[in-house]
Write an enzyme that holds these catalytic residues in place. Structure first.
Site, PDB file in Angstrom:
ATOM      1  N   HIS A 101      36.367  48.321  41.059  1.00  0.00           N
ATOM      2  CA  HIS A 101      35.003  47.817  41.682  1.00  0.00           C
ATOM      3  C   HIS A 101      33.901  48.218  40.411  1.00  0.00           C
ATOM      4  CE1 HIS A 101      37.236  46.704  44.965  1.00  0.00           C
ATOM      5  NE2 HIS A 101      36.351  46.130  45.615  1.00  0.00           N
ATOM      6  N   GLN A 160      36.861  53.215  49.134  1.00  0.00           N
ATOM      7  CA  GLN A 160      35.692  52.437  49.490  1.00  0.00           C
ATOM      8  C   GLN A 160      34.427  53.456  49.420  1.00  0.00           C
ATOM      9  OE1 GLN A 160      35.123  48.771  50.823  1.00  0.00           O
ATOM     10  NE2 GLN A 160      33.482  49.841  49.796  1.00  0.00           N
ATOM     11  N   ASP A 198      37.898  37.666  47.133  1.00  0.00           N
ATOM     12  CA  ASP A 198      37.195  38.953  47.667  1.00  0.00           C
ATOM     13  C   ASP A 198      37.389  39.101  49.173  1.00  0.00           C
ATOM     14  OD1 ASP A 198      36.096  41.547  47.566  1.00  0.00           O
ATOM     15  OD2 ASP A 198      34.063  40.530  46.996  1.00  0.00           O
ATOM     16  N   GLU A 258      28.875  46.589  41.036  1.00  0.00           N
ATOM     17  CA  GLU A 258      28.565  45.537  42.091  1.00  0.00           C
ATOM     18  C   GLU A 258      27.299  45.778  42.542  1.00  0.00           C
ATOM     19  OE1 GLU A 258      30.535  43.314  45.883  1.00  0.00           O
ATOM     20  OE2 GLU A 258      31.255  45.432  45.295  1.00  0.00           O
ATOM     21  N   HIS A 295      41.549  39.355  43.318  1.00  0.00           N
ATOM     22  CA  HIS A 295      40.724  40.283  43.799  1.00  0.00           C
ATOM     23  C   HIS A 295      40.481  39.930  45.392  1.00  0.00           C
ATOM     24  CE1 HIS A 295      37.525  43.546  43.699  1.00  0.00           C
ATOM     25  NE2 HIS A 295      37.370  43.003  44.833  1.00  0.00           N
ATOM     26  N   HIS A 344      40.765  41.811  49.682  1.00  0.00           N
ATOM     27  CA  HIS A 344      40.566  42.823  50.620  1.00  0.00           C
ATOM     28  C   HIS A 344      41.325  42.526  51.810  1.00  0.00           C
ATOM     29  CE1 HIS A 344      37.874  45.743  48.437  1.00  0.00           C
ATOM     30  NE2 HIS A 344      37.347  44.427  47.903  1.00  0.00           N
TER      31      HIS A 344
END
Length: 431
Positions: free
Chosen positions: A211, A153, A310, A214, A58, A60
């Site tokens: 996701h 997002q 992440d 969270e 995971h 970005h």
């Protein structure tokens, strides 16, 4: 038998020691003690650990190495990070995205991190980040498996045009369907987004990585909906719930029902220890929640659990260096997984387990697999975690792509040895 490369006297993560690994035509040809082979090149591991490559389940990559742009996240919170990313997106260029991503991939190769699942934001209708990371995926394919997730997002239902953008990204070649149900306007919209996205993945035969929850809100329960649609659509083994930090705050009775549902559905879980404990619990005084999901309990139920990095030097996190041993080291502390078997499970959470979750069938320490290996300055997985061990050699398809000298220290102390070693005398397993 004649082979291209021979690694002699290796320790393996499963506890075998004194093993030789023969490599021919980029694949593992044999694993056995005292192999009788002719090798073009031989390296003596001298009883140190040879492991499969590290895998980040995971990440970005579209935001990595952008720290301080357009400004620093002063509060350090998740929401300010999202707001900062929203400010940065209109100024992004493909050249800058590619340059940062390639620089990070250099870091990854040096650390033995040879597979990364990266979420890429699809809420910008230009899809600049998608185009950039598709280009990077092709550039790094010889040494890194880069798997891309179409990630809305700002919410696939909340952000105008996000579902259409996500579909376009999949048409362009993005690998996995992503989502963020807890960021939709309502709980009902969040549940609907899970349904829509899982059905899209089922239609296209793709994997899903959401996701999910969270949040510190114990009532954020989209993982339950994700497990339901996974079973309904026959997606078992292809779906992942990332973060699941709300589970940290849920009552035990509900979790006693939820974890068996996750296990039954075949959904895997990815925790992100460094980021979860940094961003969660921000509204608490004391006692302060740390936010990471219930890793030991999920593992005990048979749920595959991997760790992800992440973020590295981006609007959400100002630290990091592509070191998955650092991630696992933090994970074992936060989850209080300090027993020998538990620590080994944390090592697996950045090697073997994410390989299964990502469907990387070529990866692993077995005859016939691609020869992707890391030689570590440690004798076993626990020692590798304790020391965040130096990667002495990194190999991709039988070729050395990175090497680092052993970490050594010379002491200048009267009456003491000239050199100090942090390796334990017989490995880290207690006698």
């Amino acid at each position: 038998m004649s082979v291209d490369f021979l690694l002699k006297n290796c320790n393996l993560p499963d506890g075998r020691s004194g093993v030789d690994i023969a490599i021919a035509a980029g694949r593992i040809a044999a694993i056995s003690p005292a192999l009788d082979v002719q090798a073009g090149q031989t390296v003596d591991a001298a009883g140190q650990l040879v492991a499969p490559p590290f895998i980040d389940a995971h990440f970005h990559m579209d935001s990595t190495l952008s720290y301080g742009q357009p400004r620093v996240n002063r509060s350090g919170t998740l929401l300010e990070g999202i707001a900062l990313w929203g400010e940065l997106k209109p100024t992004l260029t493909q050249d800058a995205l590619v340059k940062r991503a390639l620089a990070y991939c250099d870091w990854a190769a040096a650390r033995g991190l040879l597979a990364i699942r990266s979420h890429v934001d699809v809420c910008d209708p230009r899809l600049l980040a998608v185009e950039a990371l598709l280009h990077v995926r092709d550039r790094v394919r010889p040494y890194i498996d880069l798997q891309l997730v179409a990630f809305p997002q700002d919410g696939v239902l909340r952000a105008p045009g996000a579902l259409a953008n996500l579909t376009r990204a999949l048409d362009m070649g993005v690998d996995v369907v992503g989502g963020i149900p807890h960021f939709e306007r309502t709980m009902q919209d969040g549940a609907e987004s899970v349904r829509v996205l899982c059905e899209l993945a089922a239609e296209r035969g793709l994997r899903v990585d959401m996701h999910c929850d969270e949040s510190d809100d114990p009532l954020s329960r989209h993982i339950e909906t994700l497990a339901y649609h996974t079973q309904r659509l026959g997606l078992q083994g292809r779906v992942t719930g990332s973060h699941l930090t709300s589970m940290h705050s849920m009552d035990n009775y509900y979790v006693s029902k939820l974890i068996p549902l996750i296990a039954e559905s075949g959904v895997a879980v990815i925790a992100n220890p460094l980021i979860n404990i940094t961003l969660q619990g921000r509204h608490d005084s004391y006692p302060k929640r740390r936010g990471m999901t219930r890793v030991p309990e999920l593992l005990a139920a048979g749920v595959p659990v991997a760790f992800g990095h992440d973020c590295v030097m981006d609007p959400w996190y100002s630290l990091g260096s592509a070191d998955m041993l650092e991630v696992a080291h933090m994970g074992l502390h936060v989850a209080q997984m300090t027993g020998q078997d538990a620590m080994r499970a944390c090592f697996q959470a950045v090697t073997e387990t994410p390989a299964r979750i990502l469907g990387l069938d070529e990866t692993g320490l077995a005859v016939g697999k691609r020869a992707d290996l890391v030689l570590l300055q440690a004798r076993d997985p626990v020692e590798a975690l304790r020391l965040r061990a130096t990667r002495l050699l990194v190999m991709r398809a039988g070729q050395i792509i990175a090497s680092t000298p052993p970490a050594t220290t010379t002491l200048h102390l009267e009456g003491r040895p000239a050199a100090v070693s942090f390796l334990s005398a017989g490995g880290s397993t207690p006698c």
